[in-house]
Design a protein around this motif. Structure first.
Motif, mmCIF file in Angstrom:
data_model
loop_
_atom_site.group_PDB
_atom_site.id
_atom_site.type_symbol
_atom_site.label_atom_id
_atom_site.label_comp_id
_atom_site.label_asym_id
_atom_site.label_seq_id
_atom_site.Cartn_x
_atom_site.Cartn_y
_atom_site.Cartn_z
ATOM 1 N N TYR A 55 0.819 -1.214 0.000
ATOM 2 C CA TYR A 55 0.000 0.000 0.000
ATOM 3 C C TYR A 55 0.853 1.265 0.000
ATOM 4 N N SER B 217 -8.390 6.035 -5.907
ATOM 5 C CA SER B 217 -8.756 4.684 -6.309
ATOM 6 C C SER B 217 -9.256 4.650 -7.738
ATOM 7 N N THR C 104 -5.992 -2.251 -2.551
ATOM 8 C CA THR C 104 -5.937 -0.945 -1.878
ATOM 9 C C THR C 104 -5.962 0.200 -2.882
ATOM 10 N N ALA C 105 -5.590 -0.097 -4.132
ATOM 11 C CA ALA C 105 -5.643 0.944 -5.159
ATOM 12 C C ALA C 105 -7.052 1.054 -5.734
ATOM 13 N N LEU C 106 -7.887 0.072 -5.440
ATOM 14 C CA LEU C 106 -9.241 0.116 -5.975
ATOM 15 C C LEU C 106 -10.255 0.594 -4.949
ATOM 16 N N ASP C 107 -9.931 0.398 -3.675
ATOM 17 C CA ASP C 107 -10.893 0.745 -2.639
ATOM 18 C C ASP C 107 -10.144 1.192 -1.385
ATOM 19 N N LEU C 108 -10.396 2.455 -0.975
ATOM 20 C CA LEU C 108 -9.674 3.040 0.152
ATOM 21 C C LEU C 108 -9.837 2.271 1.465
#
Ligand code: PHE
Length: 441
Positions: free
Chosen positions: A100, A133, A353-357
């Protein structure tokens, strides 16, 4: 093939400082300070750095230099193979943190570009959400991991040491310039008094959240608990005074965090932005708001995010190096393919983690408030109770003082485990609550 070593003392110090100084100092530290109410947090944090951070840093340096091995292999080299799981905890933490950390590194690159194009000026809050994201976040995460892997693949002297020699002085220089600029802003006075005058009442009232947050931050910022410092010290010769090296690393890292506060808070106060409103995104959103309104703010913003980006890179190198050194030492794989493969896996782990905080907090809390603390606890118990005689002997090579060494071992035996156990307990409790609130309730 012989194991590489650092070319110079300065090279090692700069690489270790480069690992310590990162998003933790410039992004995490001001937002935690803001959330916890300013100077009160600063005081508790400084206390933890001195009484827990410094001794645990020495624990890691001693294990690394004694064993000349990665944090998992170290326990075999020290004839304590039962303790290998302590190194495994660290390596797992490394996978999670880098996955992350690299996503946030990707945000920084996007913000650097956006400062120049003015993309966040119209609506900083919305810009953050679109940056943080989505597929663009995945793409910049890939770019950041690619940069990290490129340097780590080049090895200790040609990669890590050379990069640190250029990058670490640049970080400090740019921060000083930015702090100087910040001091000319109209909100500087209010910012300094918020940041610098602690209120004892606040400390006492918030002790149960201040303690785990400050302890977790002290660990995170010094890169402790996952064997980074074990690994870096494993490339070290024996003629060095580890007390002095540890002291230098701690002092510079702390000064940089402190300096980052002197940069961030004047910007926020000048624009009337409340520090500490709203978690991980807060610093990005509120700083972008501040930069958007300053005259020539785009340039100031670009300098800030450039500095933040190199600080993030030198830390990310060290996390990847832990895992690479393990694979290279253990399986005899060549450095380049090992680096590419591991970086690829960590990239995949970071994608959620890059798609959903929400996953970012899930990773961050697990790694920092639990795994790093657990790793540090295990390493300290090992050195304090299983390896004390040899550890003192190792520390005294390169002329570590005898009385100090004995004081250190008792701190490592008693004080450090007591504080870390309590912190771990609070960390697990807090994480359980977080999981229930986020995924179940
Ligand atoms: N110390 C780094 C920072 O402050 C983060 C880090 C944590 C690096 C753990 C390595 C290991 O940003």
């Amino acid at each position: 093939m012989a194991r590489e070593t650092w070319a110079t003392r300065l090279g090692f110090i700069l690489a270790a400082v480069g690992s310590a100084v990162g998003l933790g100092n410039i992004w995490r530290f001001p937002f935690l300070t803001g959330e916890a109410g300013g100077a009160a947090f600063l005081v508790v944090y400084l206390l933890f750095v001195a009484v827990i951070g410094l001794p645990v840093l020495l624990v890691e340096l001693v294990i690394g230099r004694r064993s000349n091995r990665n944090p998992i292999g170290a326990f075999e080299a020290l004839e304590a193979p039962n303790w290998k799981f302590a190194g495994v905890v660290g390596a797992v933490a490394g996978f999670i943190i880098l996955s992350y950390y690299s996503v946030v590194g990707g945000w920084v690159i996007q913000y650097l570009i956006a400062s120049l194009t003015g993309a966040y000026a119209a609506n900083p809050g919305e810009y953050f959400l679109s940056t943080a994201s989505g597929l663009n976040a995945v793409a910049f995460h890939a770019l950041f991991m690619g940069l990290v892997a490129t340097v780590v693949a080049l090895g200790i002297r040609d990669g890590l040491e050379r990069a640190a020699k250029v990058m670490v002085p640049s970080i400090v220089f740019l921060l000083v310039v930015l702090a100087g600029y910040g001091s000319t802003l109209s909100g500087a006075g209010a910012a300094y008094s918020y940041y610098l005058s602690p209120d004892v009442g606040t400390i006492v009232a918030n002790a149960t959240s201040l303690i785990p947050d400050a302890a977790g931050q002290a660990f995170f910022t010094l890169s402790l608990g996952m064997g980074v410092m074990v690994t870096y010290a494993s490339y070290l010769g024996e003629d060095r005074n580890l007390f002095r090296d540890a002291g230098t690393i701690v002092v510079i890292d702390t000064l940089v965090a402190f300096l980052a506060g002197l940069v961030v808070f004047p910007f926020l106060f000048t624009q009337g932005v409340e520090p500490g409103s709203g978690g991980a995104g807060a610093v990005f959103i509120s700083l972008a708001t501040a930069f958007a309104e300053l005259p020539a703010g785009g340039v100031v913003g670009a300098v800030f995010f450039f500095m933040l980006g190199i600080a993030a890179l030198t830390s990310a190198f060290s996390i990847l190096e832990v895992v690479v050194s393990y694979v290279v030492d253990t399986y005899g794989v060549a450095r380049k393919p090992a680096t590419v493969a591991i970086a690829g896996i960590i990239f995949l782990v970071g994608i959620p983690t890059a798609l959903d905080l929400t996953y970012l907090d899930t990773y961050d809390l697990l790694a920092n408030n639990i795994l790093l603390i657990l790793g540090g606890l295990l390493l300290s118990l090992f050195v304090g109770w299983r390896y004390a005689g040899e550890a003192i002997e190792e520390l005294r090579k390169g002329s570590g003082d005898a009385t100090l060494s004995v004081a250190w071992i008792w701190i490592v035996r008693l004080l450090v485990p007591a504080v870390l156990l309590y912190t771990l307990y609070l960390g697990i409790e807090g994480y359980a609550e977080f999981l229930v609130e986020t995924y179940i309730a």
